[in-house]
Design a protein around this motif. Structure first.
Motif, PDB file in Angstrom:
ATOM      1  N   GLY A   1       0.823  -1.209   0.000  1.00 17.63           N
ATOM      2  CA  GLY A   1       0.000   0.000   0.000  1.00 17.63           C
ATOM      3  C   GLY A   1       0.857   1.258   0.000  1.00 17.63           C
ATOM      4  O   GLY A   1       0.582   2.213  -0.730  1.00 17.63           O
ATOM      5  N   LEU A   2       1.920   1.236   0.791  1.00 17.21           N
ATOM      6  CA  LEU A   2       2.821   2.384   0.847  1.00 17.21           C
ATOM      7  C   LEU A   2       3.499   2.614  -0.507  1.00 17.21           C
ATOM      8  O   LEU A   2       3.592   3.753  -0.982  1.00 17.21           O
ATOM      9  CB  LEU A   2       3.868   2.169   1.942  1.00 17.21           C
ATOM     10  CG  LEU A   2       4.833   3.317   2.197  1.00 17.21           C
ATOM     11  CD1 LEU A   2       4.095   4.582   2.588  1.00 17.21           C
ATOM     12  CD2 LEU A   2       5.838   2.908   3.271  1.00 17.21           C
ATOM     13  N   ALA A   3       3.944   1.538  -1.131  1.00 15.83           N
ATOM     14  CA  ALA A   3       4.578   1.657  -2.453  1.00 15.83           C
ATOM     15  C   ALA A   3       3.589   2.232  -3.467  1.00 15.83           C
ATOM     16  O   ALA A   3       3.940   3.126  -4.246  1.00 15.83           O
ATOM     17  CB  ALA A   3       5.091   0.303  -2.918  1.00 15.83           C
TER      18      ALA A   3
ATOM     19  N   GLU B   1       3.815   5.858  -5.442  1.00 14.46           N
ATOM     20  CA  GLU B   1       3.835   5.875  -6.906  1.00 14.46           C
ATOM     21  C   GLU B   1       2.518   6.408  -7.486  1.00 14.46           C
ATOM     22  O   GLU B   1       2.226   6.200  -8.661  1.00 14.46           O
ATOM     23  CB  GLU B   1       4.148   4.473  -7.426  1.00 14.46           C
ATOM     24  CG  GLU B   1       5.543   4.010  -7.020  1.00 14.46           C
ATOM     25  CD  GLU B   1       5.833   2.555  -7.340  1.00 14.46           C
ATOM     26  OE1 GLU B   1       4.972   1.871  -7.952  1.00 14.46           O
ATOM     27  OE2 GLU B   1       6.922   2.098  -6.979  1.00 14.46           O
ATOM     28  N   SER B   2       1.722   7.071  -6.643  1.00 10.97           N
ATOM     29  CA  SER B   2       0.456   7.707  -7.045  1.00 10.97           C
ATOM     30  C   SER B   2      -0.565   6.720  -7.619  1.00 10.97           C
ATOM     31  O   SER B   2      -1.409   7.094  -8.424  1.00 10.97           O
ATOM     32  CB  SER B   2       0.713   8.842  -8.050  1.00 10.97           C
ATOM     33  OG  SER B   2       1.530   9.822  -7.452  1.00 10.97           O
ATOM     34  N   ARG B   3      -0.504   5.471  -7.177  1.00 14.62           N
ATOM     35  CA  ARG B   3      -1.513   4.480  -7.562  1.00 14.62           C
ATOM     36  C   ARG B   3      -2.506   4.398  -6.404  1.00 14.62           C
ATOM     37  O   ARG B   3      -2.522   3.453  -5.637  1.00 14.62           O
ATOM     38  CB  ARG B   3      -0.847   3.120  -7.841  1.00 14.62           C
ATOM     39  CG  ARG B   3       0.081   3.156  -9.058  1.00 14.62           C
ATOM     40  CD  ARG B   3       0.754   1.822  -9.338  1.00 14.62           C
ATOM     41  NE  ARG B   3       1.898   1.655  -8.426  1.00 14.62           N
ATOM     42  CZ  ARG B   3       2.070   0.623  -7.601  1.00 14.62           C
ATOM     43  NH1 ARG B   3       1.196  -0.361  -7.540  1.00 14.62           N
ATOM     44  NH2 ARG B   3       3.137   0.573  -6.817  1.00 14.62           N
TER      45      ARG B   3
ATOM     46  N   ARG C   1      -5.413   2.155  -1.703  1.00 14.61           N
ATOM     47  CA  ARG C   1      -6.659   2.049  -0.934  1.00 14.61           C
ATOM     48  C   ARG C   1      -7.059   0.586  -0.733  1.00 14.61           C
ATOM     49  O   ARG C   1      -7.428   0.181   0.370  1.00 14.61           O
ATOM     50  CB  ARG C   1      -7.774   2.826  -1.631  1.00 14.61           C
ATOM     51  CG  ARG C   1      -9.084   2.831  -0.859  1.00 14.61           C
ATOM     52  CD  ARG C   1     -10.154   3.682  -1.515  1.00 14.61           C
ATOM     53  NE  ARG C   1      -9.810   5.098  -1.394  1.00 14.61           N
ATOM     54  CZ  ARG C   1      -9.375   5.863  -2.390  1.00 14.61           C
ATOM     55  NH1 ARG C   1      -9.235   5.381  -3.597  1.00 14.61           N
ATOM     56  NH2 ARG C   1      -9.088   7.144  -2.190  1.00 14.61           N
ATOM     57  N   THR C   2      -6.943  -0.210  -1.785  1.00 19.33           N
ATOM     58  CA  THR C   2      -7.318  -1.627  -1.686  1.00 19.33           C
ATOM     59  C   THR C   2      -6.446  -2.352  -0.660  1.00 19.33           C
ATOM     60  O   THR C   2      -6.958  -3.080   0.193  1.00 19.33           O
ATOM     61  CB  THR C   2      -7.197  -2.308  -3.068  1.00 19.33           C
ATOM     62  OG1 THR C   2      -8.109  -1.668  -3.961  1.00 19.33           O
ATOM     63  CG2 THR C   2      -7.512  -3.789  -2.986  1.00 19.33           C
ATOM     64  N   PHE C   3      -5.123  -2.146  -0.737  1.00 13.80           N
ATOM     65  CA  PHE C   3      -4.224  -2.798   0.229  1.00 13.80           C
ATOM     66  C   PHE C   3      -4.534  -2.350   1.646  1.00 13.80           C
ATOM     67  O   PHE C   3      -4.645  -3.164   2.570  1.00 13.80           O
ATOM     68  CB  PHE C   3      -2.753  -2.489  -0.089  1.00 13.80           C
ATOM     69  CG  PHE C   3      -2.209  -3.241  -1.270  1.00 13.80           C
ATOM     70  CD1 PHE C   3      -2.194  -4.635  -1.289  1.00 13.80           C
ATOM     71  CD2 PHE C   3      -1.686  -2.563  -2.352  1.00 13.80           C
ATOM     72  CE1 PHE C   3      -1.678  -5.329  -2.374  1.00 13.80           C
ATOM     73  CE2 PHE C   3      -1.164  -3.247  -3.443  1.00 13.80           C
ATOM     74  CZ  PHE C   3      -1.159  -4.637  -3.448  1.00 13.80           C
TER      75      PHE C   3
ATOM     76  N   ARG D   1      -3.716   7.331   6.818  1.00 11.90           N
ATOM     77  CA  ARG D   1      -3.188   7.223   5.456  1.00 11.90           C
ATOM     78  C   ARG D   1      -4.327   7.139   4.427  1.00 11.90           C
ATOM     79  O   ARG D   1      -4.238   7.740   3.355  1.00 11.90           O
ATOM     80  CB  ARG D   1      -2.285   6.002   5.320  1.00 11.90           C
ATOM     81  CG  ARG D   1      -1.002   6.083   6.115  1.00 11.90           C
ATOM     82  CD  ARG D   1      -0.096   7.177   5.553  1.00 11.90           C
ATOM     83  NE  ARG D   1       1.167   7.180   6.233  1.00 11.90           N
ATOM     84  CZ  ARG D   1       2.343   7.099   5.627  1.00 11.90           C
ATOM     85  NH1 ARG D   1       2.421   7.043   4.311  1.00 11.90           N
ATOM     86  NH2 ARG D   1       3.451   7.106   6.318  1.00 11.90           N
ATOM     87  N   LEU D   2      -5.368   6.399   4.766  1.00 12.75           N
ATOM     88  CA  LEU D   2      -6.512   6.334   3.856  1.00 12.75           C
ATOM     89  C   LEU D   2      -7.125   7.714   3.664  1.00 12.75           C
ATOM     90  O   LEU D   2      -7.544   8.067   2.562  1.00 12.75           O
ATOM     91  CB  LEU D   2      -7.557   5.340   4.389  1.00 12.75           C
ATOM     92  CG  LEU D   2      -7.231   3.873   4.177  1.00 12.75           C
ATOM     93  CD1 LEU D   2      -8.151   2.992   5.026  1.00 12.75           C
ATOM     94  CD2 LEU D   2      -7.340   3.490   2.708  1.00 12.75           C
ATOM     95  N   GLY D   3      -7.170   8.498   4.734  1.00 18.60           N
ATOM     96  CA  GLY D   3      -7.679   9.860   4.643  1.00 18.60           C
ATOM     97  C   GLY D   3      -6.841  10.723   3.703  1.00 18.60           C
ATOM     98  O   GLY D   3      -7.371  11.588   3.010  1.00 18.60           O
ATOM     99  N   GLU D   4      -5.531  10.487   3.674  1.00 13.57           N
ATOM    100  CA  GLU D   4      -4.649  11.227   2.771  1.00 13.57           C
ATOM    101  C   GLU D   4      -4.930  10.903   1.309  1.00 13.57           C
ATOM    102  O   GLU D   4      -4.631  11.721   0.435  1.00 13.57           O
ATOM    103  CB  GLU D   4      -3.181  10.903   3.075  1.00 13.57           C
ATOM    104  CG  GLU D   4      -2.691  11.464   4.384  1.00 13.57           C
ATOM    105  CD  GLU D   4      -1.256  11.062   4.684  1.00 13.57           C
ATOM    106  OE1 GLU D   4      -0.614  10.400   3.828  1.00 13.57           O
ATOM    107  OE2 GLU D   4      -0.780  11.397   5.776  1.00 13.57           O
ATOM    108  N   LEU D   5      -5.497   9.730   1.056  1.00 18.47           N
ATOM    109  CA  LEU D   5      -5.779   9.342  -0.325  1.00 18.47           C
ATOM    110  C   LEU D   5      -6.949  10.132  -0.905  1.00 18.47           C
ATOM    111  O   LEU D   5      -7.070  10.265  -2.111  1.00 18.47           O
ATOM    112  CB  LEU D   5      -6.091   7.846  -0.412  1.00 18.47           C
ATOM    113  CG  LEU D   5      -4.951   6.890  -0.069  1.00 18.47           C
ATOM    114  CD1 LEU D   5      -5.452   5.448  -0.135  1.00 18.47           C
ATOM    115  CD2 LEU D   5      -3.767   7.102  -0.991  1.00 18.47           C
ATOM    116  N   GLY D   6      -7.808  10.622  -0.010  1.00 22.90           N
ATOM    117  CA  GLY D   6      -8.982  11.374  -0.466  1.00 22.90           C
ATOM    118  C   GLY D   6      -9.973  10.485  -1.192  1.00 22.90           C
ATOM    119  O   GLY D   6      -9.900   9.257  -1.131  1.00 22.90           O
ATOM    120  N   GLY D   7     -10.882  11.111  -1.882  1.00 22.84           N
ATOM    121  CA  GLY D   7     -11.865  10.382  -2.681  1.00 22.84           C
ATOM    122  C   GLY D   7     -12.794   9.597  -1.859  1.00 22.84           C
ATOM    123  O   GLY D   7     -13.515   8.761  -2.214  1.00 22.84           O
TER     124      GLY D   7
END
Length: 103
Positions: A61-63, A67-69, A74-76, A97-103
């Motif tokens: 998930g961190l990787a 790498e902006s994936r 989110r899935t991991f 961290r999930l919060g940082e992903l947004g959406g």
């Protein structure tokens, strides 16, 4: 005498430990917080053998995040979150961290 299944399971455990050791060494050597490709490949193999390996889910998930994936990250991390005790520090970090992903 040990059964073939027992020997196969033991061999799988040894293989997973070797993959994890290589992954950790590569992480330590990177020194910049990024997840090296060899680490990603090894954790992907570990996850194929054990789809609930929390360290593999975290680092993959961190990787993906680095790498902006974001969908992959989110899935991991959502999978990882479901395996963690809800109020644990690790769960709080994954939620952050999930919060940082947004959406």
């Amino acid at each position: 005498p040990r059964s073939t299944l027992d020997r196969s399971s033991a061999a799988s455990d040894v293989y997973k430990r070797q993959l994890e050791a290589q992954a950790q060494i590569a992480l330590e050597r990177s020194g910049d917080g990024s997840v090296p490709k060899i680490t990603q490949m090894n954790y992907q193999k570990i996850l194929e053998l054990d789809n609930e390996r929390m360290d593999a889910l975290w680092y993959l998930g961190l990787a993906a995040y680095q790498e902006s994936r974001t969908d992959e990250a989110r899935t991991f991390w959502e999978t990882l979150l479901n395996l963690l005790p809800p109020d644990s520090p690790d769960a709080r970090e994954v939620k952050r961290r999930l919060g940082e992903l947004g959406g």
